[in-house]
Design a protein around this motif. Structure first.
Motif, PDB file in Angstrom:
ATOM      1  N   THR A   1       0.833  -1.206   0.000  1.00 52.59           N
ATOM      2  CA  THR A   1       0.000   0.000   0.000  1.00 52.59           C
ATOM      3  C   THR A   1       0.865   1.252   0.000  1.00 52.59           C
ATOM      4  O   THR A   1       0.586   2.221  -0.740  1.00 52.59           O
ATOM      5  N   ARG A   2       1.900   1.257   0.817  1.00 54.09           N
ATOM      6  CA  ARG A   2       2.810   2.407   0.842  1.00 54.09           C
ATOM      7  C   ARG A   2       3.493   2.603  -0.500  1.00 54.09           C
ATOM      8  O   ARG A   2       3.681   3.739  -0.961  1.00 54.09           O
ATOM      9  N   PHE A   3       3.839   1.502  -1.163  1.00 58.83           N
ATOM     10  CA  PHE A   3       4.445   1.590  -2.492  1.00 58.83           C
ATOM     11  C   PHE A   3       3.504   2.278  -3.476  1.00 58.83           C
ATOM     12  O   PHE A   3       3.919   3.146  -4.265  1.00 58.83           O
ATOM     13  N   LEU A   4       2.222   1.908  -3.460  1.00 64.40           N
ATOM     14  CA  LEU A   4       1.257   2.529  -4.358  1.00 64.40           C
ATOM     15  C   LEU A   4       1.025   4.001  -4.007  1.00 64.40           C
ATOM     16  O   LEU A   4       0.878   4.846  -4.907  1.00 64.40           O
ATOM     17  N   LEU A   5       0.986   4.315  -2.714  1.00 60.11           N
ATOM     18  CA  LEU A   5       0.790   5.705  -2.314  1.00 60.11           C
ATOM     19  C   LEU A   5       1.945   6.582  -2.779  1.00 60.11           C
ATOM     20  O   LEU A   5       1.735   7.735  -3.207  1.00 60.11           O
ATOM     21  N   ARG A   6       3.150   6.064  -2.710  1.00 61.83           N
ATOM     22  CA  ARG A   6       4.304   6.839  -3.165  1.00 61.83           C
ATOM     23  C   ARG A   6       4.316   7.013  -4.686  1.00 61.83           C
ATOM     24  O   ARG A   6       5.024   7.881  -5.192  1.00 61.83           O
ATOM     25  N   ARG A   7       3.551   6.186  -5.398  1.00 61.42           N
ATOM     26  CA  ARG A   7       3.442   6.325  -6.854  1.00 61.42           C
ATOM     27  C   ARG A   7       2.291   7.239  -7.254  1.00 61.42           C
ATOM     28  O   ARG A   7       1.950   7.325  -8.425  1.00 61.42           O
ATOM     29  N   GLY A   8       1.690   7.898  -6.280  1.00 61.57           N
ATOM     30  CA  GLY A   8       0.651   8.863  -6.579  1.00 61.57           C
ATOM     31  C   GLY A   8      -0.766   8.332  -6.531  1.00 61.57           C
ATOM     32  O   GLY A   8      -1.697   9.051  -6.913  1.00 61.57           O
ATOM     33  N   TRP A   9      -0.977   7.097  -6.101  1.00 60.84           N
ATOM     34  CA  TRP A   9      -2.325   6.551  -6.016  1.00 60.84           C
ATOM     35  C   TRP A   9      -3.097   7.221  -4.881  1.00 60.84           C
ATOM     36  O   TRP A   9      -2.525   7.605  -3.847  1.00 60.84           O
ATOM     37  N   LYS A  10      -4.419   7.334  -5.050  1.00 63.54           N
ATOM     38  CA  LYS A  10      -5.272   7.838  -3.984  1.00 63.54           C
ATOM     39  C   LYS A  10      -5.348   6.786  -2.868  1.00 63.54           C
ATOM     40  O   LYS A  10      -5.309   5.585  -3.132  1.00 63.54           O
TER      41      LYS A  10
END
Length: 367
Positions: free
Chosen positions: A58-67
């Motif tokens: 989840t943190r990986f996706l958040l750092r890629r700009g995901w909501k």
């Protein structure tokens, strides 16, 4: 000592004793309230443990700009797919073979009983009956509880499905809103608590995540290596024994002993003494590799707990709450250690500069 100093010392001791009794009373009340609210607390604990496993992607996706909502939803769906695959490929065969696994343990205990009755031990029948009947009963109860825990998701609530659903919903909300929790908590608390509580919570979260992820990785390695050795030797029930090894990894020290004991008994009954000794050697080698190679590599920062403390915590947790208590004992002890270390840091005297008798002011001087 003068009478004035003696009275002052007695007053100090009395005040300290009263404060200690008050702390113990508050602890007892907290445990009582926790027990009354266990049907709600247990899904919360499961949700937190699942969040520690699913937070890195989840943190990986958040750092890629995901909501946050999209990232949490994606990871939750992927987790459900993986869990369903595990249930289909592993849990169902394990459940179908659980009876054979229990019977194999019982047969192994009986075989050891017959060996102990002969030379050179020549232990009396009465002693053997008493000791081994107790061992058989505990093996059946413990193995049945362990296999049931694997199949049902380690749930002790009457309705395991409701617990699982609540835990999944809580995991989703933790993944979605977790980064906002500590700032919100800091705004709600007055004075110094707005700094102390979020700091302890952040340290506790890091410790809990480190423990869960490292134990899962080490347990997987142990299960693969030991399962491979059992498969090469032709020992039956390889898959249930591998799953039992993985689950037992979450109970340090005692878990490895229990899983190894079961594997050796199954090998003794099915393949004979020589293969049982080989299985024992494989387990000892894998455990040595775990303690000296795998664990330091996977878990760079330990829990800061001595092995004796871990053993006592697991024993106490098991005596208080069975399998669930054994699983949660070490994380609970680690969180208590985090709180204690933080309190000790706050109570320490300000450090002294070795070159001067003046205490440090914390003001940087130009170089």
């Amino acid at each position: 000592m003068s009478s004035t100093k003696a009275r002052a010392a007695l007053r100090t001791s009395a005040r300290a004793s009263a404060e200690l009794l008050l702390i113990l009373l508050m602890l007892a009340v907290s445990l009582w309230v926790l027990g009354r609210m266990w049907s709600v607390v247990w899904p919360l604990v499961i949700g937190l443990l699942l969040t520690t496993l699913t937070w890195p992607p989840t943190r990986f996706l958040l750092r890629r700009g995901w909501k946050p909502a999209l990232a949490a939803s994606t990871v939750t769906v992927l987790f459900l797919l993986v869990a369903a695959g595990v249930v289909a490929l592993i849990a169902v065969p394990v459940a179908s073979q659980s009876g054979d696994l229990t019977d194999g343990v019982v047969d192994g205990v009986q075989k050891v009983r017959e060996w102990a009755a002969g030379p050179p031990l020549n232990i009396g029948d009465a002693q053997i009956d008493k000791a081994f009947d107790t061992a058989v009963s505990r093996a059946q109860d413990g193995l049945g509880s362990m296999v049931g825990a694997v199949v049902t998701g380690v749930s002790t609530v009457v309705n395991g499905l409701v617990t699982a659903v609540l835990a999944l919903f809580l995991m989703f909300f933790f993944l979605k809103d977790g980064p906002r929790f500590l700032p919100w908590l800091a705004r709600q608390l007055p004075g110094r608590l707005s700094t102390d509580v979020p700091t302890v919570a952040a340290r506790g979260w890091d410790t809990l995540g480190s423990f869960v992820r490292s134990q899962a990785a080490v347990g997987l390695i142990d299960a693969v290596l030991i399962g491979l050795g059992l498969w090469i030797l032709g020992v039956p029930l390889v898959l249930p024994l591998a799953v039992l090894t993985f689950v037992s990894a979450f109970v340090p020290i005692l878990g490895a002993f229990f899983a190894g004991f079961v594997a050796v008994l199954i090998a003794l009954v099915s393949n004979g003494l020589m293969d049982a000794l080989i299985v024992l050697a494989i387990i000892v080698v894998v455990q040595q590799l775990e303690g000296n190679v795998f664990q330091p590599m996977i878990q760079s920062r330990g829990l800061g707990l001595h092995a004796a403390v871990i053993l006592l915590a697991v024993t106490l947790g098991g005596s208080l709450a069975g399998i669930v208590g054994s699983l949660l004992a070490v994380p609970a002890a680690a969180l208590i250690a985090v709180i204690w270390n933080y309190v000790r840091e706050q109570l320490q005297e300000p450090s002294q500069d070795p070159g001067t008798d003046e205490p440090e002011t914390g003001i940087a001087t130009p170089s």
